[in-house]
Design an enzyme around this catalytic site. Sequence first.
Site, PDB file in Angstrom:
ATOM      1  N   GLU A 165     -52.428  -8.341  -0.902  1.00  0.00           N
ATOM      2  CA  GLU A 165     -53.817  -8.621  -1.290  1.00  0.00           C
ATOM      3  C   GLU A 165     -54.683  -7.469  -0.835  1.00  0.00           C
ATOM      4  O   GLU A 165     -54.513  -6.973   0.288  1.00  0.00           O
ATOM      5  CB  GLU A 165     -54.365  -9.901  -0.624  1.00  0.00           C
ATOM      6  CG  GLU A 165     -53.804 -11.183  -1.158  1.00  0.00           C
ATOM      7  CD  GLU A 165     -54.456 -12.417  -0.550  1.00  0.00           C
ATOM      8  OE1 GLU A 165     -55.637 -12.344  -0.146  1.00  0.00           O
ATOM      9  OE2 GLU A 165     -53.786 -13.444  -0.473  1.00  0.00           O
TER      10      GLU A 165
ATOM     11  N   GLU B  71     -51.139 -15.972   4.777  1.00  0.00           N
ATOM     12  CA  GLU B  71     -52.032 -15.715   5.919  1.00  0.00           C
ATOM     13  C   GLU B  71     -51.819 -16.721   7.037  1.00  0.00           C
ATOM     14  O   GLU B  71     -52.744 -17.436   7.456  1.00  0.00           O
ATOM     15  CB  GLU B  71     -53.494 -15.706   5.454  1.00  0.00           C
ATOM     16  CG  GLU B  71     -53.778 -14.598   4.456  1.00  0.00           C
ATOM     17  CD  GLU B  71     -55.261 -14.403   4.142  1.00  0.00           C
ATOM     18  OE1 GLU B  71     -56.029 -15.356   4.233  1.00  0.00           O
ATOM     19  OE2 GLU B  71     -55.639 -13.268   3.778  1.00  0.00           O
TER      20      GLU B  71
HETATM   21  C1  BGP Z   1     -57.532 -14.211   1.447  1.00  0.00           C
HETATM   22  C2  BGP Z   1     -56.811 -15.358   0.784  1.00  0.00           C
HETATM   23  C3  BGP Z   1     -57.010 -15.505  -0.671  1.00  0.00           C
HETATM   24  C4  BGP Z   1     -58.273 -14.930  -1.208  1.00  0.00           C
HETATM   25  C5  BGP Z   1     -58.772 -13.690  -0.532  1.00  0.00           C
HETATM   26  C6  BGP Z   1     -60.179 -13.295  -0.870  1.00  0.00           C
HETATM   27  O1  BGP Z   1     -57.976 -14.565   2.722  1.00  0.00           O
HETATM   28  O2  BGP Z   1     -55.416 -15.291   0.988  1.00  0.00           O
HETATM   29  O3  BGP Z   1     -56.684 -16.801  -1.033  1.00  0.00           O
HETATM   30  O4  BGP Z   1     -59.126 -15.769  -1.777  1.00  0.00           O
HETATM   31  O5  BGP Z   1     -58.677 -13.752   0.852  1.00  0.00           O
HETATM   32  O6  BGP Z   1     -61.072 -14.085  -0.175  1.00  0.00           O
HETATM   33  P1  BGP Z   1     -62.308 -14.763  -0.849  1.00  0.00           P
HETATM   34  O7  BGP Z   1     -61.762 -15.557  -1.979  1.00  0.00           O
HETATM   35  O8  BGP Z   1     -62.885 -15.609   0.202  1.00  0.00           O
HETATM   36  O9  BGP Z   1     -63.174 -13.663  -1.281  1.00  0.00           O
END
Ligand code: BGP
Length: 476
Positions: free
Chosen positions: A375, A176
């Site tokens: 993701e 990201e």
């Molecule tokens: C993205 C990241 C991850 C992850 C995911 C979910 O932004 O790359 O590392 O954690 O989001 O977000 P969260 O954990 O805040 O729910």
Amino acid sequence: MGVFRDDFLWGGAVAANQLEGAWNVDGKGESVSDHCTSGSHTTPKRVTRTIEPDTLYPSHEAIDFYHHYEEDIKLFAEMGFKTFRTSINWTRIYPTGEEAEPNEAGLAFYDGLFDCCKKYGIEPLVTISHYELPYALVEKYNGWEGRELIGMFEKYCHTVFERYQGKVKYWLTFNEINAGTMPFGAVLSTGTIRGFEGPVTEVPDEPQSRFQALHHQFVASARVVKYAHEHYPEYQMGNMICFVTSYASTCNPDDILMNQEHMREMNWYCSEVMVRGEYPSYSQSIWDKHGITIKMEPGDLEELKEGTVDFYTFSYYMSNCIGTSGEASDGNLIAGMKNPYLESSDWGWQIDPKGLRYSLNEIYDRYRIPLMVVENGLGAYDKIEEDGSVQDDYRIDYLRKHIEQMREAVREGVDLMGYTPWGCIDLVSASTGEMAKRYGFIFVEKYDDGTGTLARRKKKSFDWYKNVIATNGEEL
Ligand code: BGP
């Protein structure tokens, strides 16, 4: 014939700092995430400059994947994973980022992990930097604002490229990377928080540091992509963007323009540099808006050109609305406005499967290189029933609808390589530092107060996803 490619890379995604634990074991150094306390949706996690003795830091143990990976990979294999996206913790290899020689114990850990994946025929997809900058570099250089980090990152990449040749083929440079365009990115990604201590919501917003840091990440990424192409022709190098599609909140032309400006800064600015190797035409207007100047060295722009990526990857959880009026809504890295046509998760992220199809089409129309959704998923509260099961039908519903829309995008002509839903095993949330926000197909008995046996159990979604993979996305 099915819709998805025969060699479609079904799998799951995690990040080292959110699941490995073992934060100070076998020579590992401290990363920024090791300095982040636990928090919740309503109480922001804190950054502390020193590790406070009686404070809970969720990354320190996380789900102890460091000592459980064999059992976990075996479960992924049982679901039929073709790929497993994880990251290397920079501080296991170079504890402060500045050592002349790498830490052998850290390197050996990932040998074991990648060998285990191979044993089950699972292809690792490795993020080189996923929200775990060595904390020492924050205090010394203000993180990526320091140009010195480019050289340190190169050294780290050269080490892992050489060490894992034959074990890893797919690499993503920065998770990201566009986090650096947003205030929260200062903690997670650019590490431009020298001297800061306190709740992450109170980090001073310094666009000058963030955008300068981003420039250094761009140069660093381009250099290592070029290096990989020259030395390891079999390597496939990708970018990784937090893709948050936004719609104009009304058809008022002012809202349309506002949203266009937002999409450029948030999603396209970084994509253009990494895919086309050039800052986009509107870059100066972004810098002017923030009143900032980017320092570049002679040769930087040529280097960006020489290190463009082979495939485009992104995270996709939700969409947003942007406009001159409307009701505020929460979001992934950045807030926006409510969309009256969508429902939200318990954390206020607006669920929008069709937005994934829209995003895939938009990205592919621009770049025409293979895409991968690395993701996607639903962070939700899960409950263990009396019979020991976890009935996560809401998660199945979310994933099913997103895969359906991916399938439509592929039918429309998008070249999609694979899909790795986030947090395939429960892990620590990046934004809030909590365990209660679960994404996994596998439940881990670990709770927000730090207790739990760490035992793993399959959720209902486990068997559902197994069948999705077995039918190459035909049966949802
Ligand atoms: C993205 C990241 C991850 C992850 C995911 C979910 O932004 O790359 O590392 O954690 O989001 O977000 P969260 O954990 O805040 O729910």
